[in-house]
Design an enzyme around this catalytic site. Structure first.
Site, PDB file in Angstrom:
ATOM      1  N   ARG A 205     -38.058 -32.524  32.551  1.00 58.80           N
ATOM      2  CA  ARG A 205     -37.062 -32.826  31.527  1.00 58.80           C
ATOM      3  C   ARG A 205     -36.676 -31.572  30.752  1.00 58.80           C
ATOM      4  NH1 ARG A 205     -37.454 -34.717  26.358  1.00 58.80           N
ATOM      5  NH2 ARG A 205     -39.658 -35.255  26.558  1.00 58.80           N
TER       6      ARG A 205
ATOM      7  N   TYR B 246      -9.235 -33.930  27.337  1.00 60.95           N
ATOM      8  CA  TYR B 246      -9.854 -34.907  28.232  1.00 60.95           C
ATOM      9  C   TYR B 246     -10.111 -36.215  27.485  1.00 60.95           C
ATOM     10  CZ  TYR B 246     -13.469 -36.805  31.376  1.00 60.95           C
ATOM     11  OH  TYR B 246     -14.223 -37.605  32.202  1.00 60.95           O
TER      12      TYR B 246
ATOM     13  N   ASP C 289     -13.565 -26.429  26.705  1.00 54.17           N
ATOM     14  CA  ASP C 289     -13.750 -26.944  28.057  1.00 54.17           C
ATOM     15  C   ASP C 289     -13.013 -25.994  29.001  1.00 54.17           C
ATOM     16  OD1 ASP C 289     -13.582 -28.273  30.511  1.00 54.17           O
ATOM     17  OD2 ASP C 289     -13.467 -30.249  29.571  1.00 54.17           O
TER      18      ASP C 289
ATOM     19  N   LYS D 257     -16.608 -30.604  39.180  1.00 47.84           N
ATOM     20  CA  LYS D 257     -15.323 -30.179  39.736  1.00 47.84           C
ATOM     21  C   LYS D 257     -15.502 -28.929  40.604  1.00 47.84           C
ATOM     22  CE  LYS D 257     -13.360 -33.484  37.278  1.00 47.84           C
ATOM     23  NZ  LYS D 257     -14.437 -34.007  36.428  1.00 47.84           N
TER      24      LYS D 257
END
Length: 371
Positions: free
Chosen positions: A54, A107, A179, A204
Site C-alpha cells: 500500500r 474534465y 491535468d 491514456k
C-alpha cells in the site's frame, strides 16, 4: 538525460533482475526483513527497501521514477485511476473554508468534484474559461488556495498561459495543479513553467494500450511527500504491481507512439478544416487555432485528440456516427485504436489512433456522405 532514455531504460537496472531485459512483476503485497533491527530501522526512504504494497512496490517504484523524470519532478505518486490522482492532488492543497478556481470546460468528473463534492466539506469553487489572465485574476478571493488547470481543455482544446498563471499564483501564495494528460510529459512540462503539481490519467497515452486504469501526481518533493503521507496512504487509491508493469511496457514505446499520433492528427485536422460539412476544428496544432502561438511557446508537440463542429442536424449526426468503421464509438482515448464520441452541442471528438492516415480519412469521408 533524454525523454527517450527515461521511457526505455531509467530505473531498469538489469543487475537486479538476473539479466532479464524486462523488469519482473513483483506480484506481492509485502516484503519481509531478515532481522528485527532492520525492520525497526525502516522508514520508507531507503533506496531499494520495501515493506508493504500500500506504500510502495518495486514495480510501482520503477514507474514512479520514470514519470517523475519525464515531468522534471522531484517525485511522483502512482494511483489506481486518473480520478484518484486528481482528487488526491486537489485534497492535498485545500481545507475547509478554502476557495478553488477551476475551468468551465475541464474534465467532467473533476469539475463535479470541485463544484459539488467539495462543497460538502466547506470548500468553494469558481469556474472561468481560462482564456485570459485578467478573467482568472478577477475570480480570485482572499481565501483562494488552488488554481486547477487543464491545458488543452476537454472537448474544446483551449489553452491557458501556464507561466503567467503560475507567476500570478505564486505572488499570492496560491498552489497550481494541471491535468497534463493531453500533451503527455513529452510535449509539455508544466513544472518547468512554474506549476506546482501535475496530474495525468496514465490510462491514456502513458500506458497506451487501453488495458490499464491508472493515474499519477508529480511535483516537488515536499508536496508529494505530504500527499503520500495523507491522501495516498489514508485513502488508499493505489495501483497493483501488474498494472504498473503494463504501464512500464507502454512507456517503452511512448515517444514513437506520440510522434505517430501527432502526424495522423495533423492529416485528419487539415482534412476536416477543409471539409464543407465542418464549420470549425479544435486542435492546437492548426495555425488557425486562436491560441496557436501560445501553444508553440509552451508545448513541444500535439497529441491525437481533437474535436470539430459537424454542420448538420441531430438525425444526420447520428447517421455520421453509425457509418464510421475505423473510428469506433468509445469514451476513452490514448490507445492504438481511433475512437469517436459525441460532445456538447454539435461537437464531435476524435481520438486519432495509429492506423494508416489515408484509411482514417476514407472512413471519415464515407461517414460524411452518409449524412
Amino acid at each position: 538525460m533524454t525523454d527517450e532514455y527515461i521511457c526505455g531504460h531509467l530505473g531498469e537496472d538489469q543487475a537486479n533482475y538476473y539479466g532479464a531485459v524486462v523488469p519482473p512483476i513483483f506480484q506481492n503485497s509485502l516484503h519481509v526483513f531478515p532481522t528485527i533491527e532492520e525492520m525497526q530501522a525502516f522508514d520508507g526512504k531507503q533506496e531499494g527497501k520495501y515493506m508493504y504494497g500500500r506504500h510502495l512496490n518495486p514495480t510501482v517504484d520503477i514507474v514512479q521514477k520514470k514519470l517523475a523524470a519525464l515531468e522534471r519532478a522531484d517525485k511522483a505518486a502512482l494511483f489506481g485511476s486518473g480520478m484518484a490522482a486528481i482528487t488526491a492532488a486537489i485534497l492535498s492543497c485545500v481545507k475547509t473554508g478554502d476557495h478553488v478556481v477551476g475551468l468551465h470546460h475541464m474534465y467532467g468528473p473533476a469539475h463535479r468534484f470541485l463544484g459539488e463534492y467539495l462543497a460538502r466539506f466547506g470548500v468553494e469553487a469558481s469556474f472561468v474559461s481560462g482564456a485570459s489572465l485578467e478573467e482568472l485574476e478577477q475570480a480570485l478571493r482572499p481565501n483562494t488556495r488552488l488554481i486547477y488547470l487543464e491545458s488543452p481543455t476537454t472537448f474544446y482544446f483551449a489553452l491557458q498561459d501556464l507561466a503567467a498563471v503560475a507567476t500570478l499564483a505564486k505572488a499570492r501564495g496560491i498552489l497550481t495543479v494541471i491535468d497534463n494528460t493531453w500533451c503527455t510529459p513529452l510535449y509539455q512540462k508544466p513544472l518547468e513553467l512554474g506549476i506546482d503539481l501535475v496530474v495525468h490519467s496514465v490510462t491514456k497515452y502513458l500506458a497506451g494500450h487501453s488495458d490499464v486504469i491508472s493515474g499519477v501526481v508529480a511535483g516537488r518533493e515536499e508536496l508529494i511527500e505530504r500527499l503520500n503521507r495523507n491522501e495516498r496512504d489514508l485513502l488508499g487509491g493505489i495501483p497493483g504491481p501488474f498494472d504498473a508493469w503494463l504501464i512500464l511496457r507502454g512507456m517503452r514505446t511512448l515517444p514513437v507512439r506520440m510522434r505517430q499520433h501527432q502526424e495522423n492528427a495533423l492529416v485528419v485536422a487539415k482534412f476536416l478544416e477543409g471539409h464543407p460539412r465542418v464549420s470549425g476544428v479544435n486542435w492546437p496544432g492548426l495555425a488557425s487555432h486562436p491560441q496557436y502561438e501560445l501553444g508553440r511557446r509552451q508545448m513541444k508537440g500535439y497529441s491525437g485528440l481533437l474535436s470539430f463542429e459537424l454542420d448538420c442536424g441531430e438525425r444526420e449526426r447520428n447517421q455520421f456516427f453509425n457509418a464510421l468503421k475505423l473510428f469506433r464509438l468509445g469514451v476513452s482515448w490514448g490507445g492504438f485504436e481511433s475512437l469517436v464520441v459525441k460532445g456538447p452541442n454539435n461537437l464531435v471528438r476524435l481520438a486519432v489512433g495509429l492506423e494508416r492516415a489515408e484509411d482514417l480519412l476514407a472512413d471519415l469521408e464515407t461517414a460524411f456522405k452518409s449524412c
